[in-house]
Motif scaffolding. Structure first.
Motif, PDB file in Angstrom:
ATOM      1  N   ASN A  80       0.811  -1.220   0.000  1.00 37.76           N
ATOM      2  CA  ASN A  80       0.000   0.000   0.000  1.00 37.76           C
ATOM      3  C   ASN A  80       0.844   1.268   0.000  1.00 37.76           C
ATOM      4  N   GLY A  81       1.914   1.257  -0.793  1.00 39.66           N
ATOM      5  CA  GLY A  81       2.730   2.455  -0.943  1.00 39.66           C
ATOM      6  C   GLY A  81       3.825   2.627   0.084  1.00 39.66           C
ATOM      7  N   THR A  82       3.945   1.721   1.048  1.00 41.78           N
ATOM      8  CA  THR A  82       5.013   1.829   2.034  1.00 41.78           C
ATOM      9  C   THR A  82       6.322   1.349   1.421  1.00 41.78           C
ATOM     10  N   PRO A  83       7.455   1.831   1.920  1.00 43.21           N
ATOM     11  CA  PRO A  83       8.746   1.466   1.321  1.00 43.21           C
ATOM     12  C   PRO A  83       9.177   0.050   1.681  1.00 43.21           C
ATOM     13  N   ASP A  84      10.078  -0.505   0.867  1.00 41.99           N
ATOM     14  CA  ASP A  84      10.709  -1.779   1.210  1.00 41.99           C
ATOM     15  C   ASP A  84      11.615  -1.563   2.417  1.00 41.99           C
ATOM     16  N   ILE A  85      11.683  -2.549   3.284  1.00 44.41           N
ATOM     17  CA  ILE A  85      12.493  -2.414   4.501  1.00 44.41           C
ATOM     18  C   ILE A  85      13.254  -3.710   4.752  1.00 44.41           C
ATOM     19  N   GLY A  86      14.553  -3.551   5.049  1.00 42.91           N
ATOM     20  CA  GLY A  86      15.373  -4.705   5.374  1.00 42.91           C
ATOM     21  C   GLY A  86      14.927  -5.361   6.668  1.00 42.91           C
ATOM     22  N   VAL A  87      14.900  -6.669   6.695  1.00 45.12           N
ATOM     23  CA  VAL A  87      14.449  -7.430   7.865  1.00 45.12           C
ATOM     24  C   VAL A  87      15.658  -8.079   8.540  1.00 45.12           C
ATOM     25  N   VAL A  88      15.774  -7.878   9.827  1.00 48.62           N
ATOM     26  CA  VAL A  88      16.828  -8.551  10.588  1.00 48.62           C
ATOM     27  C   VAL A  88      16.245  -9.590  11.537  1.00 48.62           C
ATOM     28  N   ASP A  89      14.947  -9.506  11.764  1.00 43.67           N
ATOM     29  CA  ASP A  89      14.284 -10.444  12.664  1.00 43.67           C
ATOM     30  C   ASP A  89      13.799 -11.656  11.867  1.00 43.67           C
ATOM     31  N   TYR A  90      14.758 -12.510  11.491  1.00 39.50           N
ATOM     32  CA  TYR A  90      14.399 -13.744  10.799  1.00 39.50           C
ATOM     33  C   TYR A  90      15.307 -14.877  11.289  1.00 39.50           C
ATOM     34  N   TRP A  91      14.862 -16.086  11.061  1.00 36.36           N
ATOM     35  CA  TRP A  91      15.603 -17.271  11.485  1.00 36.36           C
ATOM     36  C   TRP A  91      15.724 -18.218  10.306  1.00 36.36           C
ATOM     37  N   TRP A  92      16.959 -18.619   9.993  1.00 40.72           N
ATOM     38  CA  TRP A  92      17.228 -19.573   8.915  1.00 40.72           C
ATOM     39  C   TRP A  92      17.480 -20.934   9.531  1.00 40.72           C
ATOM     40  N   ASP A  93      16.816 -21.961   9.009  1.00 39.56           N
ATOM     41  CA  ASP A  93      16.921 -23.298   9.617  1.00 39.56           C
ATOM     42  C   ASP A  93      18.192 -24.039   9.236  1.00 39.56           C
ATOM     43  N   GLY A  94      19.070 -23.393   8.440  1.00 36.01           N
ATOM     44  CA  GLY A  94      20.312 -24.035   8.022  1.00 36.01           C
ATOM     45  C   GLY A  94      20.140 -24.909   6.797  1.00 36.01           C
ATOM     46  N   LEU A  95      18.893 -25.051   6.328  1.00 35.54           N
ATOM     47  CA  LEU A  95      18.625 -25.842   5.131  1.00 35.54           C
ATOM     48  C   LEU A  95      18.056 -24.948   4.040  1.00 35.54           C
ATOM     49  N   ASP A  96      16.739 -24.851   3.948  1.00 32.45           N
ATOM     50  CA  ASP A  96      16.156 -24.065   2.863  1.00 32.45           C
ATOM     51  C   ASP A  96      14.963 -23.216   3.290  1.00 32.45           C
ATOM     52  N   LYS A  97      14.788 -23.027   4.615  1.00 39.28           N
ATOM     53  CA  LYS A  97      13.628 -22.272   5.092  1.00 39.28           C
ATOM     54  C   LYS A  97      14.054 -21.073   5.936  1.00 39.28           C
ATOM     55  N   ILE A  98      13.319 -19.978   5.755  1.00 42.39           N
ATOM     56  CA  ILE A  98      13.522 -18.767   6.555  1.00 42.39           C
ATOM     57  C   ILE A  98      12.211 -18.467   7.280  1.00 42.39           C
ATOM     58  N   ARG A  99      12.286 -18.300   8.582  1.00 36.55           N
ATOM     59  CA  ARG A  99      11.124 -17.941   9.379  1.00 36.55           C
ATOM     60  C   ARG A  99      11.206 -16.459   9.701  1.00 36.55           C
ATOM     61  N   ILE A 100      10.198 -15.704   9.259  1.00 33.76           N
ATOM     62  CA  ILE A 100      10.152 -14.282   9.548  1.00 33.76           C
ATOM     63  C   ILE A 100       9.611 -14.075  10.953  1.00 33.76           C
ATOM     64  N   GLY A 101      10.272 -13.186  11.731  1.00 38.38           N
ATOM     65  CA  GLY A 101       9.862 -12.940  13.105  1.00 38.38           C
ATOM     66  C   GLY A 101       8.579 -12.135  13.204  1.00 38.38           C
ATOM     67  N   GLU A 102       8.186 -11.826  14.420  1.00 41.58           N
ATOM     68  CA  GLU A 102       6.933 -11.117  14.659  1.00 41.58           C
ATOM     69  C   GLU A 102       7.170  -9.698  15.130  1.00 41.58           C
ATOM     70  N   GLY A 103       8.329  -9.131  14.808  1.00 43.80           N
ATOM     71  CA  GLY A 103       8.577  -7.739  15.152  1.00 43.80           C
ATOM     72  C   GLY A 103       9.197  -7.529  16.512  1.00 43.80           C
ATOM     73  N   ASN A 104       9.618  -8.579  17.174  1.00 44.90           N
ATOM     74  CA  ASN A 104      10.166  -8.445  18.518  1.00 44.90           C
ATOM     75  C   ASN A 104      11.490  -7.686  18.541  1.00 44.90           C
ATOM     76  N   PHE A 105      12.239  -7.752  17.410  1.00 51.57           N
ATOM     77  CA  PHE A 105      13.558  -7.135  17.393  1.00 51.57           C
ATOM     78  C   PHE A 105      13.681  -6.056  16.323  1.00 51.57           C
ATOM     79  N   VAL A 106      12.558  -5.697  15.687  1.00 54.76           N
ATOM     80  CA  VAL A 106      12.599  -4.724  14.615  1.00 54.76           C
ATOM     81  C   VAL A 106      11.838  -3.480  15.035  1.00 54.76           C
ATOM     82  N   ILE A 107      12.450  -2.328  14.807  1.00 55.75           N
ATOM     83  CA  ILE A 107      11.789  -1.072  15.162  1.00 55.75           C
ATOM     84  C   ILE A 107      11.554  -0.252  13.909  1.00 55.75           C
TER      85      ILE A 107
END
Length: 206
Positions: A80-107
């Motif tokens: 809806n017109g908001t800018p792209d933003i880099g995400v640091v609150d994610y978890w990689w399982d070491g294989l092929d999946k990335i879990r996006i966090g729920e905003g606990n560490f992103v401001i």
């Protein structure tokens, strides 16, 4: 992309040096066989870095190329017109999946993202490195088998093959048997573990 097998790989299986005529066709046949293997599996196999845009399912992103070597960046695509933003609150399982966090560490994320039911944007741009240091042996085997079957076929232009044994004889029409690369069912089974699986995605209406 480079072929997934080399002239040396093929010659080792053939058990002799290639003739001039075979050598003239070799590069194209290895390229065609490699293209078919990549198309069937959805995998590049070579080591490289890719940037892909993917939709998350319940906050989980499945990366298409394997094995994944490392994640360079994850960017949430603005809605809806908001800018792209880099995400640091994610978890990689070491294989092929990335879990996006729920905003606990992103401001400082747009408030509209947290007004949505799922609590995060649905589409992400991921840059990651992937691939094999060496093409897997079973992939080389399949590519060589496909190329050799075509290279050594006696019916390059098609026609009729016949043979007589005593009172018995048979004739088989061979329409260009040695002209095109073909993948057999056994070769598909050999490659099955590399295929990408197709999953469902969550879609919100409104």
């Amino acid at each position: 992309m480079a072929p997934l097998a080399t002239k040396a790989d093929l010659a080792a299986r053939l058990g002799r040096d290639l003739t001039c005529d075979e050598g003239a066709r070799l590069e194209a046949l290895l390229s065609d066989a490699s293209t078919m293997v990549r198309s069937y599996t959805g995998q590049d196999f070579g080591t490289s870095t890719s940037t892909v845009t993917l939709r998350a399912q319940a906050g989980m992103i499945v990366l298409p190329q394997r094995p994944v070597i490392g994640i360079t960046s994850v960017t949430a695509i603005g809605i809806n017109g908001t800018p792209d933003i880099g995400v640091v609150d994610y978890w990689w399982d070491g294989l092929d999946k990335i879990r996006i966090g729920e905003g606990n560490f992103v401001i400082n994320l747009p408030e509209i993202w947290w007004d949505e039911d799922e609590g995060y944007p649905g589409t992400f741009r991921v840059t990651y490195s992937h691939g094999y240091a060496e093409v897997p042996a079973d992939v080389v085997m399949v590519v060589c088998g496909m190329a050799l079957r075509t290279l050594t076929s006696p019916a390059i232009a098609g026609g009729i093959t016949s043979e007589t044994i005593g009172p018995y004889s048979y004739r088989i029409d061979t329409p260009g048997l040695g002209l095109s690369i073909v993948m057999t069912e056994a070769e598909r089974k050999a490659l099955s573990r590399y295929r990408r699986t197709v999953g469902m995605i969550s879609v919100r209406v409104g």
